[in-house]
Every structure is written in C-alpha cells, then in structure tokens.
Design a protein around this motif. Structure first.
Motif, short mmCIF file in Angstrom:
data_model
loop_
_atom_site.label_atom_id
_atom_site.label_comp_id
_atom_site.label_asym_id
_atom_site.label_seq_id
_atom_site.Cartn_x
_atom_site.Cartn_y
_atom_site.Cartn_z
N LEU A 6 5.18 0.00 3.92
CA LEU A 6 3.72 -0.51 3.81
C LEU A 6 2.53 -0.71 5.05
O LEU A 6 1.68 -1.23 4.48
N ALA A 7 4.14 -1.03 6.58
CA ALA A 7 2.91 -1.30 7.13
C ALA A 7 3.07 -0.15 7.76
O ALA A 7 1.17 -0.21 8.53
N LYS A 8 2.68 0.98 7.87
CA LYS A 8 2.18 1.85 8.24
C LYS A 8 1.74 3.24 7.00
O LYS A 8 1.16 4.69 7.20
N ALA A 9 0.85 2.74 5.76
CA ALA A 9 0.89 3.23 4.31
C ALA A 9 -0.44 3.78 4.84
O ALA A 9 -1.16 3.65 5.34
N ASP A 10 -1.10 4.64 3.69
CA ASP A 10 -2.18 5.26 3.70
C ASP A 10 -2.58 4.93 2.25
O ASP A 10 -2.58 5.77 1.57
N TYR A 11 -3.50 4.05 2.46
CA TYR A 11 -4.65 3.14 1.42
C TYR A 11 -4.96 4.65 0.87
O TYR A 11 -4.94 4.61 -0.30
N CYS A 12 -5.57 5.33 1.66
CA CYS A 12 -6.45 6.85 0.35
C CYS A 12 -5.97 6.89 0.10
O CYS A 12 -6.40 7.27 -1.22
N THR A 13 -4.62 7.31 0.03
CA THR A 13 -3.32 8.29 -1.19
C THR A 13 -2.75 7.33 -1.87
O THR A 13 -2.35 7.70 -2.87
N TYR A 29 -0.80 -10.87 3.05
CA TYR A 29 -0.49 -11.37 3.56
C TYR A 29 -0.36 -11.31 5.19
O TYR A 29 -0.03 -12.60 5.87
N LEU A 30 -0.46 -10.03 5.21
CA LEU A 30 -0.80 -9.72 7.04
C LEU A 30 -2.12 -11.05 7.33
O LEU A 30 -2.34 -11.54 8.27
N LEU A 31 -3.22 -10.90 6.78
CA LEU A 31 -4.40 -11.44 6.35
C LEU A 31 -4.55 -13.03 6.41
O LEU A 31 -5.16 -14.11 7.54
N TYR A 32 -3.50 -13.34 5.99
CA TYR A 32 -3.33 -15.18 5.73
C TYR A 32 -2.35 -14.86 6.69
O TYR A 32 -3.11 -16.60 8.33
N LEU A 52 -4.65 -5.75 12.25
CA LEU A 52 -4.99 -5.47 11.68
C LEU A 52 -5.61 -4.19 11.04
O LEU A 52 -6.03 -3.12 10.26
N SER A 53 -5.38 -3.29 12.48
CA SER A 53 -6.62 -2.08 13.39
C SER A 53 -5.75 -0.62 12.24
O SER A 53 -6.15 -0.45 11.75
N ASP A 54 -4.59 -1.36 11.33
CA ASP A 54 -4.13 -0.13 11.21
C ASP A 54 -3.94 -0.09 10.02
O ASP A 54 -3.74 0.74 8.89
N HIS A 55 -5.12 -0.96 8.99
CA HIS A 55 -5.05 -0.92 7.54
C HIS A 55 -7.07 -1.26 7.15
O HIS A 55 -7.06 -1.79 6.10
N MET A 56 -7.76 -0.98 8.25
CA MET A 56 -9.55 -0.70 7.93
C MET A 56 -9.71 -0.01 6.41
O MET A 56 -10.79 -0.93 6.45
#
Length: 88
Positions: A6-13, A29-32, A52-56
């Motif tokens: 999940l730390a490096k997941a491709d959200y768009c996929t 949770y990372l945001l919190y 956070l930059s990995d999850h933009m």
C-alpha cells in the motif's frame, strides 16, 4: 508495516477496488500521522512531504479526498500542491 504494497500502490489502477479501499485507509492514516507530527515540530514537514508525495493522485482526487477541508492546507504546509498531472 502489515501491507507494504500500500505504501507504493498506484491509486489510478486500484481506485474502486477492495485494494483501493485499503489504500485509502492507509493514506488517511498517513495524513493523520503527518498532521500530528507537524503539530509536534515543524522539522517533520520535509519527511512528511516525502511520504505524502507518493500519494498525490489519491490526495488530489477531486471526487474524493481532495475535496475535504484541511487536505489542501496540510499539503500546503509541507510544500505540496495538487496539479493536473496528479489526477487520474
């Protein structure tokens, strides 16, 4: 970390899938955590920006988290801004 993928997941996929739901919980949770650490010390801004930059794509999704109050403010605090290339 129980689910390192999940730390490096491709959200768009994975958006809209079961894994996408798990990913959303991970990023929230990372945001919190980022918010709490930055409140503790401004020295945490740079490390949290890296995380956070990995999850933009998720953070900037106009149909999801990107519309929540506070997300843009937190991104701004760490020097990140949503751009067109951050949207799926």
């Amino acid at each position: 970390m129980q689910k390192p993928e999940l730390a490096k997941a491709d959200y768009c996929t994975i958006k809209g899938s079961v894994q996408g739901t798990a990913y959303g919980a991970y990023v929230e949770y990372l945001l919190y955590t980022a918010e709490q650490m930055i409140d503790t010390s401004p020295d945490w801004r740079a490390p949290m920006a890296d995380y956070l930059s990995d999850h933009m794509e998720y953070l900037c999704d106009p149909n999801g988290l990107g519309t929540r109050d506070g997300v843009a403010d937190l991104l701004s605090q760490v020097g990140l801004v949503c751009k067109a290339e951050n949207i799926c």
